[in-house]
Design a protein around this motif. Structure first.
Motif, mmCIF file in Angstrom:
data_model
loop_
_atom_site.group_PDB
_atom_site.id
_atom_site.type_symbol
_atom_site.label_atom_id
_atom_site.label_comp_id
_atom_site.label_asym_id
_atom_site.label_seq_id
_atom_site.Cartn_x
_atom_site.Cartn_y
_atom_site.Cartn_z
ATOM 1 N N PHE A 1 0.791 -1.206 -0.045
ATOM 2 C CA PHE A 1 -0.073 0.072 -0.065
ATOM 3 C C PHE A 1 0.785 1.321 -0.045
ATOM 4 C CE2 PHE A 1 -2.095 3.402 2.513
ATOM 5 C CZ PHE A 1 -3.203 3.784 1.550
ATOM 6 N N LEU A 2 1.835 1.170 0.792
ATOM 7 C CA LEU A 2 2.723 2.360 0.976
ATOM 8 C C LEU A 2 3.553 2.549 -0.481
ATOM 9 C CD1 LEU A 2 3.840 4.793 2.301
ATOM 10 C CD2 LEU A 2 5.847 3.109 3.278
ATOM 11 N N PHE A 3 3.902 1.677 -1.150
ATOM 12 C CA PHE A 3 4.609 1.836 -2.228
ATOM 13 C C PHE A 3 3.661 2.284 -3.639
ATOM 14 C CE2 PHE A 3 5.051 -0.379 -6.524
ATOM 15 C CZ PHE A 3 6.459 0.323 -6.912
ATOM 16 N N ALA A 4 2.297 1.761 -3.377
ATOM 17 C CA ALA A 4 1.089 2.361 -4.390
ATOM 18 C C ALA A 4 1.075 3.670 -4.068
ATOM 19 C CB ALA A 4 -0.200 1.523 -4.040
ATOM 20 N N VAL A 5 0.908 4.303 -2.724
ATOM 21 C CA VAL A 5 0.691 5.724 -2.346
ATOM 22 C C VAL A 5 1.986 6.308 -2.921
ATOM 23 C CG1 VAL A 5 0.657 7.296 -0.645
ATOM 24 C CG2 VAL A 5 -0.811 5.438 -0.435
ATOM 25 N N LEU A 6 3.412 6.038 -2.847
ATOM 26 C CA LEU A 6 4.183 6.842 -3.159
ATOM 27 C C LEU A 6 4.538 6.787 -4.590
ATOM 28 C CD1 LEU A 6 7.210 4.969 -1.168
ATOM 29 C CD2 LEU A 6 6.228 7.465 -0.806
ATOM 30 N N THR A 7 3.958 5.869 -5.367
ATOM 31 C CA THR A 7 4.105 5.821 -6.970
ATOM 32 C C THR A 7 2.684 6.278 -7.657
ATOM 33 O OG1 THR A 7 3.567 3.535 -6.963
ATOM 34 C CG2 THR A 7 5.851 4.179 -7.022
ATOM 35 N N ASN A 8 1.643 6.551 -6.878
ATOM 36 C CA ASN A 8 0.387 7.207 -7.428
ATOM 37 C C ASN A 8 -0.176 6.250 -8.215
ATOM 38 O OD1 ASN A 8 0.531 9.802 -6.311
ATOM 39 N ND2 ASN A 8 2.135 10.351 -7.808
ATOM 40 N N ARG A 9 -0.397 4.931 -7.527
ATOM 41 C CA ARG A 9 -1.151 3.886 -8.141
ATOM 42 C C ARG A 9 -2.150 3.361 -7.090
ATOM 43 N NH1 ARG A 9 1.823 0.511 -11.950
ATOM 44 N NH2 ARG A 9 3.642 1.578 -12.616
ATOM 45 N N LEU A 10 -2.994 2.571 -7.612
ATOM 46 C CA LEU A 10 -3.995 1.949 -6.813
ATOM 47 C C LEU A 10 -3.697 0.536 -6.648
ATOM 48 C CD1 LEU A 10 -5.730 4.254 -8.343
ATOM 49 C CD2 LEU A 10 -7.536 2.641 -8.191
ATOM 50 N N LEU A 11 -3.952 0.316 -5.171
ATOM 51 C CA LEU A 11 -3.773 -1.008 -4.550
ATOM 52 C C LEU A 11 -5.047 -1.855 -4.610
ATOM 53 C CD1 LEU A 11 -2.087 -2.809 -2.993
ATOM 54 C CD2 LEU A 11 -3.279 -2.099 -0.771
ATOM 55 N N LEU A 12 -4.813 -3.023 -5.699
ATOM 56 C CA LEU A 12 -6.057 -3.979 -5.365
ATOM 57 C C LEU A 12 -5.477 -5.165 -4.989
ATOM 58 C CD1 LEU A 12 -7.616 -3.224 -9.092
ATOM 59 C CD2 LEU A 12 -8.138 -2.310 -6.903
ATOM 60 N N ILE A 13 -6.112 -6.008 -4.262
ATOM 61 C CA ILE A 13 -5.634 -7.383 -3.708
ATOM 62 C C ILE A 13 -6.559 -8.561 -4.168
ATOM 63 C CG2 ILE A 13 -4.759 -6.280 -1.514
ATOM 64 C CD1 ILE A 13 -7.458 -7.112 -0.256
ATOM 65 N N ASP A 14 -5.906 -9.461 -4.527
ATOM 66 C CA ASP A 14 -6.517 -10.818 -4.930
ATOM 67 C C ASP A 14 -7.477 -11.190 -4.143
ATOM 68 O OD1 ASP A 14 -7.119 -13.090 -6.701
ATOM 69 O OD2 ASP A 14 -5.429 -14.171 -5.841
ATOM 70 N N GLN A 15 -8.833 -11.698 -4.564
ATOM 71 C CA GLN A 15 -9.762 -12.123 -3.715
ATOM 72 C C GLN A 15 -9.437 -13.614 -3.590
ATOM 73 O OE1 GLN A 15 -13.890 -10.527 -4.381
ATOM 74 N NE2 GLN A 15 -13.157 -10.096 -6.126
ATOM 75 N N GLY A 16 -8.415 -14.258 -3.670
ATOM 76 C CA GLY A 16 -8.332 -15.877 -3.787
ATOM 77 C C GLY A 16 -8.224 -16.481 -2.487
ATOM 78 N N ASP A 17 -7.648 -15.331 -1.413
ATOM 79 C CA ASP A 17 -7.429 -15.360 0.002
ATOM 80 C C ASP A 17 -8.768 -15.076 0.653
ATOM 81 O OD1 ASP A 17 -4.625 -15.271 -1.149
ATOM 82 O OD2 ASP A 17 -4.245 -16.190 0.639
ATOM 83 N N ASP A 18 -8.817 -15.450 1.990
ATOM 84 C CA ASP A 18 -10.054 -15.078 2.734
ATOM 85 C C ASP A 18 -9.898 -13.709 3.110
ATOM 86 O OD1 ASP A 18 -7.861 -15.615 4.361
ATOM 87 O OD2 ASP A 18 -8.754 -16.753 5.739
ATOM 88 N N VAL A 19 -9.507 -12.758 2.520
ATOM 89 C CA VAL A 19 -9.366 -11.454 3.051
ATOM 90 C C VAL A 19 -10.742 -10.697 3.440
ATOM 91 C CG1 VAL A 19 -8.738 -9.275 2.517
ATOM 92 C CG2 VAL A 19 -7.453 -10.945 1.467
ATOM 93 N N ALA A 20 -11.635 -10.955 2.699
ATOM 94 C CA ALA A 20 -13.106 -10.429 3.059
ATOM 95 C C ALA A 20 -13.724 -11.047 4.404
ATOM 96 C CB ALA A 20 -14.151 -10.734 1.910
ATOM 97 N N ALA A 21 -13.226 -12.388 4.559
ATOM 98 C CA ALA A 21 -13.652 -12.790 5.974
ATOM 99 C C ALA A 21 -12.955 -11.894 7.155
ATOM 100 C CB ALA A 21 -13.313 -14.215 6.035
ATOM 101 N N LEU A 22 -11.525 -11.349 6.999
ATOM 102 C CA LEU A 22 -10.771 -11.128 7.968
ATOM 103 C C LEU A 22 -10.856 -9.437 8.186
ATOM 104 C CD1 LEU A 22 -7.373 -13.004 7.211
ATOM 105 C CD2 LEU A 22 -9.161 -13.538 8.864
ATOM 106 N N LEU A 23 -11.002 -8.680 6.790
ATOM 107 C CA LEU A 23 -10.790 -7.215 7.085
ATOM 108 C C LEU A 23 -12.012 -6.741 6.371
ATOM 109 C CD1 LEU A 23 -6.995 -7.027 6.001
ATOM 110 C CD2 LEU A 23 -7.926 -7.092 8.402
#
Length: 543
Positions: free
Chosen positions: A168-190
């Motif tokens: 995320f910090l790298f994305a902010v520094l380079t004016n990019r968007l952070l997207l994350i793969d849904q293959g992991d259980d991210v939605a159940a955690l965060l």
């Protein structure tokens, strides 16, 4: 037809009885265990209290509630019910003395606007994906470029959160968007961290079926492109894979060089796979140095601020956290967290630790807690306990997190069966004991995140060296833990523990050379605020 006075009286009486029963049942459901032995027995697992109380409880009476947005760190534009932890965490944690800089707050608001403009299914996103899908070059003037974070499959929750914050910090520094793969259980955690949009990579993303094949030998891996001298072709490729996993090679490590960042800046899609907290090496790059200094005047607050901005447990995980805290921890005068990572049979560089008995770590814990006046020793002789009885009404709760139940049982029995020298009351709790780490198990990961967060709510922490589990807890809580000396780590083994001089996590595997340098350099000695970690000599962290 009207109701007689007699019938009306009976109806009202029945209503009052029903209300009384509901109220009584509610009180029973919310009651706290008065008997310590009962409480200790019940504290062995989250499941015991899963149906005992409602997920939303009254906060600790000593909590500070005046700063729901964490000094401006959080955007006010969220529906509170959609993510109870986002604004509710302040009810369970002391007010942080570390304030985010105005520049960081401004940068986060700008990032949120960009994410809303370029996020999934927007016109800009669809156009960029269409170019990727049909293997066309995309205009260098495109305002929307992306970082896709791919989780390393064998990582625990600690590594995943550290690498996520890094991307995320790298994305902010380079004016990019952070997207994350849904293959992991991210939605159940965060919870979703950005207002009115999503950070979840859509399931129809063109490259998703290739993610498992991305490694250091992939033709689109930047290290491979550098090795084959194809990274500087005239037109930028539609995507580049960045391998930043712990075993990455010297070509992959070129990611941390200014010249290589300038080569990558026109690539619309950068896909990062990492299990490391690589932020300290970003601070060593002249390209980002000035911007990072403006974002974080206090260098050791990077994860503290970004972690509290990004890491909001889902409502289900938040229910585990709040129920456990209210049931067992809220009423204590002081709360001590002990995070134990047993490195036996892990395959990590601590080979001789396979031979260390459980009692070695236990001795370190007891010596450390006594030496630093965290926990009192006990009196095991009955006669001395009468002669030296001390009246002390102070209560302490000890939260033990470990895959094993052995440490918890020893501590519980010791403080249950013997008085303390100081006379203070000490009770010991352990939310779960899974016995082994289980990758890609949603229920296991939810318990792990709940335990990390509970540790971050403690007043003091004792942690194991090398453990990313402990790193996340100390960063979220703004705590400098006591790190146990567990050989063969290179900490002073004559002392049972050492106080961390920074609450930042450690980057375990940083590059060991300078960009353009032909010989290796000491990355922990280049600048004052990036030094070697207390618990691992070759790692680096922010101070």
């Amino acid at each position: 037809m009207g109701i007689s006075n007699f019938m009306l009286t009976k109806i009202l009486a029945a209503c009052f009885v029903s209300l009384a029963v509901v109220f009584t049942v509610s009180l029973i459901g919310r009651s706290q265990p008065n008997n310590h032995t009962k409480g200790l027995a019940e504290s062995r697992d989250f499941q015991v209290i899963a149906d005992k109380v409602d997920p939303v409880l009254q906060p600790d009476s000593h909590a500070r509630t005046s700063d729901k947005q964490l000094g401006g760190l959080l955007s006010p534009g969220f529906d509170e019910a959609s993510c109870l932890s986002r604004y509710g965490s302040i009810l369970y944690r002391k007010l942080s003395p570390h304030k985010p800089s105005p520049y960081l707050i401004s940068k986060l608001r700008n990032y949120e606007s960009l994410h809303k403009q370029c996020g999934p299914h927007t016109e800009s996103y669809n156009a960029t994906v269409n170019h990727l899908r049909h293997h066309r070059d995309i205009s260098n003037n495109s305002t929307c470029k992306y970082v896709v974070h791919l989780f390393y499959g064998h990582s625990g929750v600690g590594n995943r959160l550290l690498s996520l914050v890094s991307s995320f910090l790298f994305a902010v520094l380079t004016n990019r968007l952070l997207l994350i793969d849904q293959g992991d259980d991210v939605a159940a955690l965060l919870c979703e961290p950005f207002p009115d949009t999503t950070w979840a990579l859509p399931l129809d993303f063109p490259l998703r079926n290739q993610f498992e094949r991305f490694d250091s030998n992939h033709p689109h891996c930047y290290g491979t492109m550098m090795k084959n001298k194809t990274a500087e072709d005239d037109s930028p490729p539609p995507f580049v894979f960045l391998n930043l996993v712990h075993d990455y090679n010297e070509h992959d490590k070129r990611f941390f060089c200014d010249r290589d960042q300038n080569i990558m800046k026109e690539v619309p899609w950068l896909l990062i796979r990492s299990n490391q907290y690589f932020i300290p090496s970003l601070f060593l790059m002249p390209l980002f140095e000035k911007e990072l200094s403006k974002l974080f005047p206090e260098k050791e607050t990077v994860f503290h601020h970004l972690g509290r901005y990004l890491v909001h447990p889902s409502n289900q995980v938040w229910g585990l956290i709040t129920r456990y805290y209210e049931t067992y921890l809220a009423e204590s005068d002081e709360r001590i967290g002990i995070q134990i990572r047993d490195f036996r049979s892990t395959g990590l560089p601590f080979q001789s630790s396979k031979e260390l008995p459980f009692t070695y770590m236990m001795d370190r814990i007891l010596d450390c807690s006594a030496q630093e006046d965290l926990l009192s020793r006990v009196i095991t002789n009955a006669q001395n306990s009468v002669l030296n009885a001390t009246r002390n009404t102070k209560t302490k709760s000890v939260l033990v997190t470990s895959l094993s139940s052995w440490y918890f049982e020893k501590l519980r029995n010791m403080y249950r069966d013997n008085p303390t020298i100081t006379g203070e009351s000490i009770t010991v709790f352990q939310p779960s004991h899974e016995e082994s780490q289980q990758s890609n198990n949603a229920q296991h990961d939810m318990k792990a995140l709940a335990e990390i967060y509970l540790l971050s709510l403690m007043d003091e922490l004792i942690t194991s060296p090398w453990s990313t589990f402990g790193y996340v807890a100390q960063g979220l809580g703004g705590l400098r833990p006591w790190i146990l000396s567990n050989p063969p780590t290179e900490m002073d083994s004559d002392s049972p523990c050492r106080r961390a001089t920074s609450m930042e996590p450690c980057f375990h595997y940083p590059p060991s050379y300078g960009c353009g340098a032909k010989t290796g350099i000491d990355t922990g000695a280049r600048v004052q605020y990036v030094r070697h970690c207390e618990d691992i000599s070759w790692g680096i962290k922010l101070f």
